[in-house]
Structures are given as C-alpha cells and as structure tokens.
Design a protein around this motif. Structure first.
Motif, short mmCIF file in Angstrom:
data_model
loop_
_atom_site.label_atom_id
_atom_site.label_comp_id
_atom_site.label_asym_id
_atom_site.label_seq_id
_atom_site.Cartn_x
_atom_site.Cartn_y
_atom_site.Cartn_z
N TRP A 282 0.92 -1.12 -0.21
CA TRP A 282 -0.06 0.02 0.11
C TRP A 282 1.03 1.19 0.13
N TYR A 284 0.79 5.37 0.34
CA TYR A 284 -0.15 6.27 0.64
C TYR A 284 0.55 7.84 0.32
N LYS A 289 -8.50 11.41 -3.37
CA LYS A 289 -9.77 11.57 -3.93
C LYS A 289 -10.42 13.05 -3.37
N ALA A 320 -3.51 5.15 -2.31
CA ALA A 320 -4.34 5.64 -1.50
C ALA A 320 -4.06 7.05 -1.23
N GLY A 321 -4.93 7.87 -0.87
CA GLY A 321 -4.93 9.33 -0.07
C GLY A 321 -4.68 9.07 1.25
N PRO A 322 -4.34 10.26 1.70
CA PRO A 322 -4.07 10.54 3.16
C PRO A 322 -5.08 10.76 4.26
N ASP A 328 -11.03 6.64 0.28
CA ASP A 328 -9.91 7.53 -0.30
C ASP A 328 -8.84 6.63 -0.79
N VAL A 329 -9.42 5.82 -1.93
CA VAL A 329 -8.28 4.90 -2.26
C VAL A 329 -8.14 5.10 -3.89
#
Lengths: 376, 376
Positions: A282, A284, A289, A320-322, A328-329
C-alpha cells in the motif's frame, strides 16, 4: 513535465501537494485547436481550470468561454472576454441566474427541455438557445450519464417551443464523453444533429449552429490520437451529414486545453503491507480523492506517475490518499506499478493533472487544505 | 427537523444550499453515549464536522477528540481540549506532522505497520501507540476498504516493535465500518482484540486499551438500533472476551454524534424528462456530489428528503446535482420517490446531513461556492 515546471519545483520547493501549470502548454493547445479547426470557435470549458491566468491568456488569444455558473461568467468577464464570447452552457440553471447572466449581456444558453426554455424566455427574452441532445458515451474514459441532453425527437419540440416563445432556436449541442479516445464518435452525433436540423427546417425553423462539445482527450497513460485526427474526422463528418450547407460550429475543450499543461507534485507518506505474506504494497500519498484527484472515482482516470526511481524494477501497489476515509483509495482493483525502491518521503509527480483537479478539491476534509495551484 | 432549525430557516431565509446544525441534538447525543457506555471515554471524530461551535460544546461536555491532521489537532486545542484529550488517530502521518503534534503535547497515536511505529519512535519518543487491526465491514453502509489496519498476527509484531523502540504499546483499535447497523459486529472485533492482548501478554507486553472505533449510525431512511443496543452488545462482548480484566475503552463516534443534528436546505433547479415517453423524471437540486453530498458515491448513503408536498402521491425520480459533471448524480440505479407535485423552485430538506458534508464540499467546482454552514 516541462522545463519551466521542473525549474519552478527545483527553485520554489513548495511544501505540501500542489499543482503547477505551464501557460506555454495552454497556448500551444489553443493554437493547435484554432489551426486544426479553423472555422470553429473555441469556447474553453472554464470548469476544467478557472485559474485567472489561464482565462486571461485564452481571452487574449481570442478564445470564447463555456461557463457553468454566474461565478464562472464573472471570471470570464474579469479575464477580458466580452459577454458575446460567453455561453451559459449548463443545462441546469436557476431562473435568477439566467436573469443575472442576461443582465450582464450573455445571450447564449444551453437547454435540454421545455422547462428550461420557459425560464429563459421569461428571464432572458430574445436570447439564443441550443438544445443538447443525448449521445452515447462509448469510447470515453470519464463516465457519461444521461444527466444532460434529451432524445433527438424531443430536441425538435424543445427548439420549436423556444422559437414560439420568441427565442432564437440557434442550434444543437452534444457531448461524446470526456476523454473520448475515438474521433469517429463525432460522426454518429453529427448524423443525429443533421437530423434535428432537417426536422426543424420542415417546421420552418432554421438552425444555424452545432456545438461539438468537448471530449478532446489528454494523454494519460494510454496514447490518444492527436488533435489533428479529431479535426479531420469532424470535418469529414460535417461534410458527410450537412453537405455544402455547413453550420457554424463551436467546440468546448476543457481537459484537452489544460490537462497536459499541469502536474501535481505529491509526497509518499507511508508504504506498508497489511499482512506479512502480502505481495501488494500500500502506498499512501499526501493527495487523494478528496484533495483534487476526484476523477480517480471508480478508477476512471489513470494518471501517469513519475518518481525518481523509475529506472528500477516495479511492483504492484494499491495507491491511496491521506485522509481517514476508507473510500479515499485511488487505484486498487487495478494496482499501480511503482518502483520497488520507492520510499517514504519521496516526491512523486502526477502528470496531466491540469484539468479537473484544483476546483474539485475538498474545502477542508480531515483538516487538509485544498490543493495549492501555481500557474507559471 | 428540530423546532430550532425550522425557526432559523423561516427567519433567516438563507439563499443557496446550506447546512443547519442544532447543537442541542449534539448535546443529547453526547450525553447518550456517555450514559450508555459510562466507562468508555468518548473521542469525537473531528472529521465528521469540525465546526468550532461543535468542538467547543463537546470540549465543555468533557469529550476527547480523535483527529486526522495537525489542523484538526489545533482546532481541538482552540476549542479548549488539552493535548491529553487528543488522539492523532490517522494511521497515515507525515513524520513532521507527528513531530508537530508531539511538540504540542499529543502523545497518543494510531499505527498499523512498523514503518509508522518507526516514525513515531523518532518524532514522538515515549508516546503511546495503538495498533489498528483489520476487521470486515459487513453490515456497514459506507464502504470499508482495507485501507486502514493490518492482520491481527501483524498487529502483535507491530506492538512488539513499538515496545522495543521505547514506545508504550498501549492497545488495539478497530473499526467495524461507518454507519454500522449491526451491534453484534463489535463482538467479532473484540474477540480478535482479546487475541492480540493475549499474544502480547505472552511476549511480556501488557496492553491496556481497546479503541472501539466509530461506526455508530445515524438514522437515514432505514431504522437503526438505538445507542443503548450498541452499549449493551459491546459491554456483553467485552465481558465475554476479556472476562474480569476489562481493558480501558474508548469510542470515536463522528456520524453518530452529529449526523442527525444537521439538515441541508436545497432548492429544486429543474425537473425534466429525457424523452416524451420516459416514466422517470430527472430532478436537479442546487447541491450534489461535489457540493457536500459526496457520501452518495455509489448511492451508499441514502438521505431522507422532505418536501412541502409529502402528502401527495410520489413517483420515481433520478436525483442529480447542479454541476456540468455527468458523475454528479445522487440516486439513479435505485430511483428516489418524490411527490408528483414537486416543482422547480421548491425547497427540499435533506435530513441527517450533519456529518461528512460541509468539509467534503468542493472548494469551487463549476464556480459554485462550498456548502454554507450555520450552527445554532
């Protein structure tokens, strides 16, 4: 990545995610559209990126503007475009917004139903209207719903209704779908538009304009045809369906005008696995999004991502985002290949992000500020 | 709909879409959580709605705060909570943000991998960490991906790693999925948490805390169990899996604290059909997916909508937002039933919109301003 963007990032070293847009690329794009479709007026779709510097440049180059709201109309005016260069292209307008636009001098409006025609007849009497017709969006990467437009048969009634109410039944518009990779898609739409012209003529209404919409793509990961290919295909279709009586045409590029002019710099916040035996990492980023990459919704738009390790082997990652939001992937169903040597703290460059990023960004989700934008 | 919100709307008559939130409801919700789970500390999930008035009220009532970013930590401090009442609950943090939080006095951090533990050991030495464990989200209405958490076996290693690096291996967290309608879902998660406690004890590490996460629902269209049912189920499961050695527990309600306290007032901009023979109307509001209703993504959250015509017959509608974006459609696959007498210009009330609306709202998409918020 242009030299100007590279220099800007190296010199300014901005902290936090940001989008940097090179106006030289926008100028090139505009000139390519103007050269390729010389008899077609360009209405830049302001919603793609309403940065004042972009609007000013395009206004100076002679562009007209497709706007979605009174705020966008005001931005176009501020950039130096007169109201005769502004189309209120949203088919969904409050009557008081139509009145406000008309007061400012705008007299070109999109419609797709008699209800909207009636608003315009009341709030902007005598204006020109064009009716948007539904068109299937196959070949487009960003989904096209049935939200805008009506069936061609209904468009004829809508335009006749406008004519009866004292409006100018000006023409037909359609949209072949954003990020449309098949130039031939305009052919079917133009055949349908010609049918509406013909039916209106039989009712004594002479339409004059075809709005070819947007849809012109930006190069993301896959290759896309050059603007020239679109120009040729469209001109061929116009000839085929309208013969020698070619209508006035306009286009509304947004993504095709600014997409490849901008780039987002982001940072790798974390790289981890969910279980010891997992093969997919993963990754990040500090943008996701809700920070400007809304078009990754359903993994629709797949941006090219550059890192400083691109010469190394790559392996699949979920990106993915924070934010503390499970949704929010960015890319998971179809994992993204990134270098195995990518590390926490590395910068990544997300290319072709000049369109549909900054203004999509959430106002403060999770306390993160909206995406910063630098126009150079 | 509360009397206070009704009075506010009748008196102030705000123009444009807005969210109105009644603090009395938030107070009731807090007191219900406190009464129902008396031995559990409440950490309000700031991201659900960070309005300063909400944070101030909750700080005054004694709540602690679950934060996702340094900005949210600062908001909680501004509201009057000391750093000992703040958890930095995002598992994805920049090391410089961890350092900043630690400088402010925060010493409670979420982790889900050794990489994050190492950042915290460097930037916030001696702090308490809890490890988030993956948990399946069945029964939840808002999708729960694998974005946060790790497998239970990995959690044991992560906590041991923290312990070795001089951090306090404080406990375990999980999240059963937002808008979780099945109170029994906490049972499986607590069984797993007890397993991690046991395994850590065997390695000589005494965990003390279980973070029960959020997930407590708001009533949208379907009925949801009362908070009391969740309290009983959770207490029963704690007894079952931890026996007499009950751990310290915390909860992180967000939606369950503010969801039903807020309501959005919106306006019908257009009602139309796409073809003469269509049975389903399209209803366009002045708020959509990018104006605050992001949680309608994939039609996940289905809000109750009230109109002034609710006594009339209803018929199916596709419900959409006002932007020039095809993806800005709220409910289409499963059409929404609205009164046949609903008209353009009518106001509609979208209930239970106090959580995950205002901050999700796009900064300026299509020129539309972010959702206005009134806290009363």
């Amino acid at each position: 990545m242009t030299d100007r963007i590279r220099d800007f990032l190296a010199t300014r070293r901005p902290d936090g995610p940001c989008m940097v847009l090179d106006l030289d690329v926008v100028r090139d794009n505009y000139l390519t559209f103007a050269r390729t479709l010389p008899d077609t007026r360009v209405f830049y779709a302001v919603k793609a990126n309403p940065a004042p510097e972009v609007l000013k440049l395009l206004a100076d180059l002679g562009s007209s503007f497709d706007t979605a709201s009174v705020a966008e109309i005001e931005m176009a005016l501020d950039a130096g475009a007169g109201p005769d260069r502004i189309s209120f292209g949203n088919t969904i307008k409050k009557e008081r917004d139509i009145a406000r636009a008309f007061e400012i001098g705008v007299d070109l409006f999109a419609v797709d139903c008699v209800e909207e025609v009636e608003k315009i007849a009341r709030a902007a009497p005598g204006s020109k209207v064009f009716c948007r017709v539904l068109c299937d969006g196959s070949g487009a990467e960003w989904p096209l719903s049935k939200k805008f437009g009506c069936a061609p048969e209904m468009a004829i009634d809508v335009l006749e209704h406008a004519h009866r109410l004292g409006l100018v039944a000006h023409g037909v518009s359609f949209h072949v779908g954003s990020q449309q990779r098949d130039p031939e898609m305009w052919d079917r739409a133009l055949e349908m538009a010609a049918g509406v012209f013909h039916a209106c003529a039989e009712r004594g209404i002479g339409l004059g304009m075809v709005n070819l919409g947007g849809g012109f793509p930006t190069k993301y990961l896959k290759d896309v045809p050059a603007v020239e290919a679109y120009g040729q295909a469209i001109f061929g279709s116009l000839r085929r369906h309208f013969g020698n009586r070619l209508p006035e045409t306009i286009i509304e590029p947004g993504r095709g005008m600014v997409g490849n002019a901008g780039m987002i710099q982001a940072e790798v916040v974390l790289i981890s696995k969910k279980a010891a035996e997992d093969e997919v990492r993963w990754v990040y980023l500090d943008i996701g999004k809700f920070g400007g990459l809304a078009e990754t919704m359903d993994e629709a738009i797949r941006y090219p991502i550059r890192t400083e390790h691109d010469h190394d082997d790559k392996a699949p990652c979920v990106l993915a985002g924070p934010t503390c939001d499970s949704a929010d992937v960015l890319y998971e169903k179809d994992p993204y290949y990134l270098p195995v040597s990518l590390s926490i703290g590395d910068k990544v460059l997300i290319e072709a992000t000049g369109a549909y990023t900054t203004t999509y960004s959430a106002v403060a989700f999770n306390g993160f500020p909206p995406l910063k934008s630098y126009v150079i």
